[in-house]
Motif scaffolding. Sequence first.
Motif, PDB file in Angstrom:
ATOM      1  N   GLU A 172       0.826  -1.207   0.000  1.00  0.00           N
ATOM      2  CA  GLU A 172       0.000   0.000   0.000  1.00  0.00           C
ATOM      3  C   GLU A 172       0.862   1.259   0.000  1.00  0.00           C
ATOM      4  O   GLU A 172       0.598   2.196  -0.756  1.00  0.00           O
ATOM      5  CB  GLU A 172      -0.932   0.003   1.215  1.00  0.00           C
ATOM      6  CG  GLU A 172      -1.809   1.231   1.272  1.00  0.00           C
ATOM      7  CD  GLU A 172      -2.831   1.203   2.398  1.00  0.00           C
ATOM      8  OE1 GLU A 172      -3.426   2.260   2.648  1.00  0.00           O
ATOM      9  OE2 GLU A 172      -3.035   0.145   3.025  1.00  0.00           O
ATOM     10  N   GLU A 173       1.892   1.291   0.808  1.00  0.00           N
ATOM     11  CA  GLU A 173       2.770   2.463   0.881  1.00  0.00           C
ATOM     12  C   GLU A 173       3.394   2.774  -0.481  1.00  0.00           C
ATOM     13  O   GLU A 173       3.337   3.911  -0.951  1.00  0.00           O
ATOM     14  CB  GLU A 173       3.865   2.231   1.926  1.00  0.00           C
ATOM     15  CG  GLU A 173       4.899   3.326   1.996  1.00  0.00           C
ATOM     16  CD  GLU A 173       4.338   4.681   2.419  1.00  0.00           C
ATOM     17  OE1 GLU A 173       4.956   5.701   2.058  1.00  0.00           O
ATOM     18  OE2 GLU A 173       3.298   4.741   3.108  1.00  0.00           O
TER      19      GLU A 173
ATOM     20  N   ASN B  35       1.979   5.848  -3.123  1.00  0.00           N
ATOM     21  CA  ASN B  35       2.918   6.911  -3.492  1.00  0.00           C
ATOM     22  C   ASN B  35       3.076   7.021  -5.003  1.00  0.00           C
ATOM     23  O   ASN B  35       3.154   8.124  -5.539  1.00  0.00           O
ATOM     24  CB  ASN B  35       4.276   6.705  -2.810  1.00  0.00           C
ATOM     25  CG  ASN B  35       4.272   7.209  -1.383  1.00  0.00           C
ATOM     26  OD1 ASN B  35       3.592   8.182  -1.055  1.00  0.00           O
ATOM     27  ND2 ASN B  35       5.013   6.541  -0.533  1.00  0.00           N
TER      28      ASN B  35
ATOM     29  N   GLY C 183       6.833   6.268   5.874  1.00  0.00           N
ATOM     30  CA  GLY C 183       6.307   5.113   5.154  1.00  0.00           C
ATOM     31  C   GLY C 183       7.397   4.255   4.547  1.00  0.00           C
ATOM     32  O   GLY C 183       7.402   3.027   4.702  1.00  0.00           O
TER      33      GLY C 183
END
Length: 150
Positions: free
Chosen positions: A52-53, A57, A117
Motif C-alpha cells: 500500500e505504501e 505513493n 512510510g
Amino acid sequence: MNNLRPGIPKSKTITISAETQQLDDVLSFINAPLEALGVSEEEKVVIDIAVEEIYVNIALYAYEPGRGPVTLRWTLEDEPLSIQIDFMDRGTPYDPLAREDPDLTLSAEDRQIGGLGIYMVRKSMDEVSYEYRDGKNCFMMKKLLSAADA
C-alpha cells in the motif's frame, strides 16, 4: 523442501492505471499467491502495508498532475520461501531509498514531514531496492515467508 504447491504460478504480472481507487485490486493481486500458500494473516498484513505504501505513493506522485500505468509483478521463490514484488512505472524518476531515515527520537511535530512510510517498508521487508532503468522507476521488495506446513 518444496513449499510451492502445484497449480500456484511462480510469477504473475498486471498493468493497471496508477490510481488510489485501484488499491483493493492491487492488494487482491498480491494476496492471491499468499493465500494459496497458506501464509499467516500477520505476514499478509505486513506485506499489504508495504505494498500500500509504495503503490499509493506511485498513484499520488509518479505522474503528477496526470495519470499513468503501473506494472506489478510478484515472483515466488523456494529455498527459502519468499515473495518478490516489483513495481514499475514511467513517472518522474524518484528513488525513495535515497531519502534519509526519519529521526524517530524527535517528536512528530519536530520531525520533517514524509519518509516514515518508506522507513516502515525498509524495516518490514527483507530486501528493498530501487533502480531507474529503461525509462522506468523499478522498485523491488522481497519478504521471506513462513511455510504454512512447517
